[in-house]
Design a protein around this motif. Structure first.
Motif, PDB file in Angstrom:
ATOM      1  N   GLY A 193       0.819  -1.209   0.000  1.00 34.79           N
ATOM      2  CA  GLY A 193       0.000   0.000   0.000  1.00 34.79           C
ATOM      3  C   GLY A 193       0.853   1.259   0.000  1.00 34.79           C
ATOM      4  O   GLY A 193       0.565   2.221  -0.728  1.00 34.79           O
ATOM      5  N   MET A 194       1.918   1.272   0.802  1.00 36.73           N
ATOM      6  CA  MET A 194       2.822   2.423   0.831  1.00 36.73           C
ATOM      7  C   MET A 194       3.477   2.619  -0.541  1.00 36.73           C
ATOM      8  O   MET A 194       3.568   3.744  -1.047  1.00 36.73           O
ATOM      9  N   TYR A 195       3.939   1.515  -1.120  1.00 36.85           N
ATOM     10  CA  TYR A 195       4.618   1.549  -2.420  1.00 36.85           C
ATOM     11  C   TYR A 195       3.678   2.081  -3.506  1.00 36.85           C
ATOM     12  O   TYR A 195       4.010   3.015  -4.248  1.00 36.85           O
ATOM     13  N   ASP A 196       2.477   1.502  -3.574  1.00 36.95           N
ATOM     14  CA  ASP A 196       1.507   1.927  -4.586  1.00 36.95           C
ATOM     15  C   ASP A 196       1.079   3.376  -4.374  1.00 36.95           C
ATOM     16  O   ASP A 196       0.976   4.144  -5.337  1.00 36.95           O
ATOM     17  N   ASN A 197       0.826   3.771  -3.127  1.00 35.45           N
ATOM     18  CA  ASN A 197       0.414   5.155  -2.854  1.00 35.45           C
ATOM     19  C   ASN A 197       1.491   6.154  -3.238  1.00 35.45           C
ATOM     20  O   ASN A 197       1.192   7.237  -3.754  1.00 35.45           O
ATOM     21  N   LEU A 198       2.748   5.809  -3.000  1.00 33.39           N
ATOM     22  CA  LEU A 198       3.848   6.686  -3.403  1.00 33.39           C
ATOM     23  C   LEU A 198       3.817   6.889  -4.915  1.00 33.39           C
ATOM     24  O   LEU A 198       3.863   8.027  -5.406  1.00 33.39           O
ATOM     25  N   LEU A 199       3.727   5.793  -5.666  1.00 38.02           N
ATOM     26  CA  LEU A 199       3.731   5.900  -7.126  1.00 38.02           C
ATOM     27  C   LEU A 199       2.520   6.674  -7.641  1.00 38.02           C
ATOM     28  O   LEU A 199       2.649   7.536  -8.510  1.00 38.02           O
ATOM     29  N   MET A 200       1.338   6.378  -7.097  1.00 41.37           N
ATOM     30  CA  MET A 200       0.125   7.062  -7.572  1.00 41.37           C
ATOM     31  C   MET A 200       0.121   8.542  -7.208  1.00 41.37           C
ATOM     32  O   MET A 200      -0.391   9.370  -7.962  1.00 41.37           O
ATOM     33  N   SER A 201       0.727   8.900  -6.071  1.00 42.68           N
ATOM     34  CA  SER A 201       0.720  10.297  -5.647  1.00 42.68           C
ATOM     35  C   SER A 201       1.727  11.153  -6.415  1.00 42.68           C
ATOM     36  O   SER A 201       1.590  12.367  -6.479  1.00 42.68           O
ATOM     37  N   ARG A 202       2.722  10.522  -7.027  1.00 48.67           N
ATOM     38  CA  ARG A 202       3.785  11.287  -7.695  1.00 48.67           C
ATOM     39  C   ARG A 202       3.766  11.123  -9.216  1.00 48.67           C
ATOM     40  O   ARG A 202       4.608  11.682  -9.906  1.00 48.67           O
ATOM     41  N   THR A 203       2.803  10.338  -9.719  1.00 52.93           N
ATOM     42  CA  THR A 203       2.710  10.082 -11.154  1.00 52.93           C
ATOM     43  C   THR A 203       1.237  10.078 -11.543  1.00 52.93           C
ATOM     44  O   THR A 203       0.371  10.359 -10.715  1.00 52.93           O
ATOM     45  N   GLU A 204       1.000   9.725 -12.777  1.00 51.29           N
ATOM     46  CA  GLU A 204      -0.384   9.548 -13.234  1.00 51.29           C
ATOM     47  C   GLU A 204      -0.745   8.067 -13.311  1.00 51.29           C
ATOM     48  O   GLU A 204      -1.722   7.691 -13.964  1.00 51.29           O
ATOM     49  N   MET A 205       0.035   7.214 -12.658  1.00 56.06           N
ATOM     50  CA  MET A 205      -0.292   5.787 -12.609  1.00 56.06           C
ATOM     51  C   MET A 205      -1.613   5.609 -11.867  1.00 56.06           C
ATOM     52  O   MET A 205      -1.871   6.313 -10.895  1.00 56.06           O
ATOM     53  N   LYS A 206      -2.389   4.678 -12.336  1.00 57.02           N
ATOM     54  CA  LYS A 206      -3.704   4.429 -11.746  1.00 57.02           C
ATOM     55  C   LYS A 206      -3.690   3.127 -10.954  1.00 57.02           C
ATOM     56  O   LYS A 206      -2.966   2.182 -11.276  1.00 57.02           O
ATOM     57  N   LYS A 207      -4.541   3.077  -9.953  1.00 56.12           N
ATOM     58  CA  LYS A 207      -4.665   1.887  -9.113  1.00 56.12           C
ATOM     59  C   LYS A 207      -5.016   0.662  -9.966  1.00 56.12           C
ATOM     60  O   LYS A 207      -4.503  -0.431  -9.746  1.00 56.12           O
ATOM     61  N   THR A 208      -5.883   0.866 -10.961  1.00 60.96           N
ATOM     62  CA  THR A 208      -6.281  -0.255 -11.815  1.00 60.96           C
ATOM     63  C   THR A 208      -5.077  -0.843 -12.557  1.00 60.96           C
ATOM     64  O   THR A 208      -4.991  -2.064 -12.720  1.00 60.96           O
ATOM     65  N   GLN A 209      -4.151   0.020 -13.017  1.00 61.46           N
ATOM     66  CA  GLN A 209      -2.939  -0.471 -13.694  1.00 61.46           C
ATOM     67  C   GLN A 209      -2.116  -1.333 -12.751  1.00 61.46           C
ATOM     68  O   GLN A 209      -1.684  -2.428 -13.097  1.00 61.46           O
ATOM     69  N   LEU A 210      -1.865  -0.805 -11.554  1.00 59.42           N
ATOM     70  CA  LEU A 210      -1.025  -1.500 -10.588  1.00 59.42           C
ATOM     71  C   LEU A 210      -1.687  -2.797 -10.123  1.00 59.42           C
ATOM     72  O   LEU A 210      -1.019  -3.825  -9.981  1.00 59.42           O
ATOM     73  N   ASP A 211      -3.001  -2.755  -9.902  1.00 58.48           N
ATOM     74  CA  ASP A 211      -3.725  -3.953  -9.470  1.00 58.48           C
ATOM     75  C   ASP A 211      -3.682  -5.049 -10.536  1.00 58.48           C
ATOM     76  O   ASP A 211      -3.577  -6.232 -10.216  1.00 58.48           O
ATOM     77  N   LYS A 212      -3.759  -4.659 -11.810  1.00 57.38           N
ATOM     78  CA  LYS A 212      -3.710  -5.651 -12.897  1.00 57.38           C
ATOM     79  C   LYS A 212      -2.351  -6.355 -12.913  1.00 57.38           C
ATOM     80  O   LYS A 212      -2.280  -7.575 -13.079  1.00 57.38           O
ATOM     81  N   VAL A 213      -1.275  -5.590 -12.723  1.00 54.48           N
ATOM     82  CA  VAL A 213       0.063  -6.190 -12.693  1.00 54.48           C
ATOM     83  C   VAL A 213       0.144  -7.214 -11.561  1.00 54.48           C
ATOM     84  O   VAL A 213       0.630  -8.329 -11.749  1.00 54.48           O
ATOM     85  N   LYS A 214      -0.371  -6.844 -10.391  1.00 52.14           N
ATOM     86  CA  LYS A 214      -0.331  -7.760  -9.241  1.00 52.14           C
ATOM     87  C   LYS A 214      -1.216  -8.982  -9.480  1.00 52.14           C
ATOM     88  O   LYS A 214      -0.813 -10.111  -9.206  1.00 52.14           O
TER      89      LYS A 214
END
Length: 194
Positions: free
Chosen positions: A149-170
């Protein structure tokens, strides 16, 4: 107290020490406590010196962190992330070859982020090897979810990466590799160094 550096013993040490004097830090190995200690101490020391000299934040010369790392320890990596994001002196991160896993998180922490044209980035799910009783495994799984959660929140807060993108990879158990052009489109980097 100025940045005190021991007398270098070899060519690599001399280059490394000269780079530190120029506010350049190199992270070109696996992330562990020993390498992160140097990064955090250097960032804190430069901030202390700039504050002591009463240099206004907007006039401070940036610290440059050059990254080419496969990743490593999440806990140690987040120490570097904390040092970077809380630094009053701007910290610019540069990806020279690759920033993978926790290396990606440290790269994303930069106040301004740059990558060279032939750079590779990689995101994946947090991993750990845990053995033991079921209760121990459950505790570790809970901790892994917190770190993820910390890792994903860092990336989403500093980029335009979306939760759906990250969740699909996982969900697909993938390592997501992408280049500088894709990173620029996602807001991970501000500029490609040409």
């Amino acid at each position: 107290m100025d940045l005190v550096i021991e007398q270098p013993t070899g060519l690599f040490d001399k280059i490394f020490i000269e780079a530190l004097k120029e506010r350049k830090i190199y992270l070109n190995q696996e992330i562990d406590a020993s390498v992160i200690e140097i990064i955090c101490a250097t960032i804190r020391q430069i901030n202390w010196e700039d504050t002591k000299k009463n240099i206004p934040v907007e006039q401070r010369e940036p610290i440059e962190v050059y990254i080419s790392s496969p990743g490593g320890s999440s806990y140690d990596g987040f120490a570097a992330v904390n040092a970077i994001v809380t630094s009053k002196t701007p910290v610019h991160t540069y990806c020279e070859g690759y920033a993978m896993s926790m290396g990606l998180a440290i790269f994303a922490a930069g106040h301004k982020r740059f990558a060279y044209p032939y750079t590779t980035f990689m995101y994946h799910e947090v991993a750990s090897g845990v053995f033991g009783k079921n209760i121990e495994i459950e505790r570790q799984n809970k901790e892994n979810k917190r770190i993820q959660g910390m890792y994903d929140n860092l990336l989403m807060s500093r980029t335009e990466m979306k939760k759906t993108q990250l969740d699909k990879v996982k969900k697909d158990s993938l390592d997501w590799f992408f280049d500088a052009e894709e990173a620029l489109k996602m807001g991970l980097i501000h500029e490609i160094v040409k």
